[in-house]
Design a protein around this motif. Sequence first.
Motif: not given
Length: 120
Positions: A22-33
């Motif tokens: 979940r953290t990986i998913r959230a961070k990649l979503t925030a950083a790379l849209q």
Amino acid sequence: MRGPLLAAAGGAMGGAGGPLARTIRAKLTAALQPTHLEVRDDSPRHGGPPGAETHFGVLVVSGRFAGLPLLQRHRLVHEALRAELAGPLHALQVIARTPQQWQSDPRAPPAPPCLGGSKR
């Protein structure tokens, strides 16, 4: 055998997966849209205890990758996950594509086989 797919097309952010997934998913979503994001937990294939969350594969499709060489794309992913790569995340397979690349070929290559690491 491949690990479970933890996110799906269109950036869908279902609650599947453990805390690190979940953290990986959230961070990649925030950083790379991303327009498409898949997070795959390959940890069970690598002999760790159940729930270990140490080996992952990500497929990230983002307009942020346009005009960047593959190495720069991987660096963006690694920068977004710097804290995780310094701690619990042991291995990360990255597939980083632009939306145009994904549209022309929406297939991910298979996960690499586990070669046993220190068990060999």
